[in-house]
Design a protein around this motif. Sequence first.
Motif, PDB file in Angstrom:
ATOM      1  N   GLY A  53       0.816  -1.206   0.000  1.00 59.52           N
ATOM      2  CA  GLY A  53       0.000   0.000   0.000  1.00 59.52           C
ATOM      3  C   GLY A  53       0.854   1.263   0.000  1.00 59.52           C
ATOM      4  O   GLY A  53       2.083   1.201   0.080  1.00 59.52           O
ATOM      5  N   GLY A  54       0.182   2.394  -0.100  1.00 58.95           N
ATOM      6  CA  GLY A  54       0.899   3.658  -0.092  1.00 58.95           C
ATOM      7  C   GLY A  54       0.002   4.803  -0.494  1.00 58.95           C
ATOM      8  O   GLY A  54      -1.228   4.653  -0.546  1.00 58.95           O
ATOM      9  N   PHE A  55       0.638   5.923  -0.767  1.00 54.46           N
ATOM     10  CA  PHE A  55      -0.068   7.125  -1.181  1.00 54.46           C
ATOM     11  C   PHE A  55       0.127   7.285  -2.687  1.00 54.46           C
ATOM     12  O   PHE A  55       1.253   7.227  -3.184  1.00 54.46           O
ATOM     13  N   ARG A 115     -11.569  -4.620   1.701  1.00 56.28           N
ATOM     14  CA  ARG A 115     -11.102  -3.293   2.089  1.00 56.28           C
ATOM     15  C   ARG A 115     -12.098  -2.662   3.051  1.00 56.28           C
ATOM     16  O   ARG A 115     -13.282  -3.003   3.042  1.00 56.28           O
ATOM     17  N   GLN A 116     -11.575  -1.776   3.868  1.00 57.29           N
ATOM     18  CA  GLN A 116     -12.416  -1.069   4.819  1.00 57.29           C
ATOM     19  C   GLN A 116     -12.009   0.402   4.835  1.00 57.29           C
ATOM     20  O   GLN A 116     -10.869   0.728   5.208  1.00 57.29           O
ATOM     21  N   VAL A 127      -8.124   0.575   4.025  1.00 58.30           N
ATOM     22  CA  VAL A 127      -7.158  -0.445   4.438  1.00 58.30           C
ATOM     23  C   VAL A 127      -7.569  -1.735   3.737  1.00 58.30           C
ATOM     24  O   VAL A 127      -8.732  -2.138   3.796  1.00 58.30           O
ATOM     25  N   TYR A 128      -6.596  -2.365   3.067  1.00 62.57           N
ATOM     26  CA  TYR A 128      -6.862  -3.564   2.299  1.00 62.57           C
ATOM     27  C   TYR A 128      -6.353  -4.791   3.054  1.00 62.57           C
ATOM     28  O   TYR A 128      -5.226  -4.792   3.571  1.00 62.57           O
ATOM     29  N   THR A 175      -3.029  -3.291   4.697  1.00 64.17           N
ATOM     30  CA  THR A 175      -2.114  -2.316   4.130  1.00 64.17           C
ATOM     31  C   THR A 175      -2.926  -1.109   3.665  1.00 64.17           C
ATOM     32  O   THR A 175      -3.954  -1.265   3.006  1.00 64.17           O
ATOM     33  N   GLN A 176      -2.485   0.074   4.054  1.00 62.23           N
ATOM     34  CA  GLN A 176      -3.238   1.288   3.792  1.00 62.23           C
ATOM     35  C   GLN A 176      -3.008   1.774   2.364  1.00 62.23           C
ATOM     36  O   GLN A 176      -1.861   1.901   1.921  1.00 62.23           O
ATOM     37  N   VAL A 177      -4.094   2.048   1.676  1.00 60.96           N
ATOM     38  CA  VAL A 177      -4.042   2.658   0.352  1.00 60.96           C
ATOM     39  C   VAL A 177      -4.741   4.007   0.442  1.00 60.96           C
ATOM     40  O   VAL A 177      -5.895   4.087   0.872  1.00 60.96           O
ATOM     41  N   THR A 178      -4.034   5.055   0.056  1.00 58.54           N
ATOM     42  CA  THR A 178      -4.599   6.402   0.079  1.00 58.54           C
ATOM     43  C   THR A 178      -4.463   6.999  -1.314  1.00 58.54           C
ATOM     44  O   THR A 178      -3.362   7.085  -1.857  1.00 58.54           O
ATOM     45  N   VAL A 179      -5.606   7.383  -1.880  1.00 65.27           N
ATOM     46  CA  VAL A 179      -5.628   7.982  -3.216  1.00 65.27           C
ATOM     47  C   VAL A 179      -6.107   9.421  -3.068  1.00 65.27           C
ATOM     48  O   VAL A 179      -7.244   9.664  -2.687  1.00 65.27           O
TER      49      VAL A 179
END
Length: 120
Positions: A9-11, A38-39, A93-94, A114-118
């Motif tokens: 994950g990431g930004f 995902r949540q 968060v996935y 793992t955090q995903v930030t878009v």
Amino acid sequence: QLHFVESGGGFVQPGGSLKLSCAASGFTLSYRNIAWFRQAPGKEREGVSCITAGGGNKIYEDSVKGRFTISRDNAKNTVYLQMNSLKPEDTAVYYCAALARCGGASYSAWGQGTQVTVSS
């Protein structure tokens, strides 16, 4: 209990791509159906995609069809989620989990995710 370790994950800016990995910890995932969930903040956990044990069937939630691709490498004991054309609404968060069948209940422990930030 079965555990997974999620990473990747990431930004990322809208339209960008990320590839998530789901590694099995201490067991083989070769004969298991594996799903990504995902949540998002303030929302319930939702299923994103699922791949059957043999890899022959892949299921996607409507909002990610055509943008996400699930795959598995049993030799590496890992399932992947390639995410393209990311949107702000994909921020979450996935997690991954083992399912008795795609669409069914999970029987593995939930990991850290793992955090995903878009965002722009």
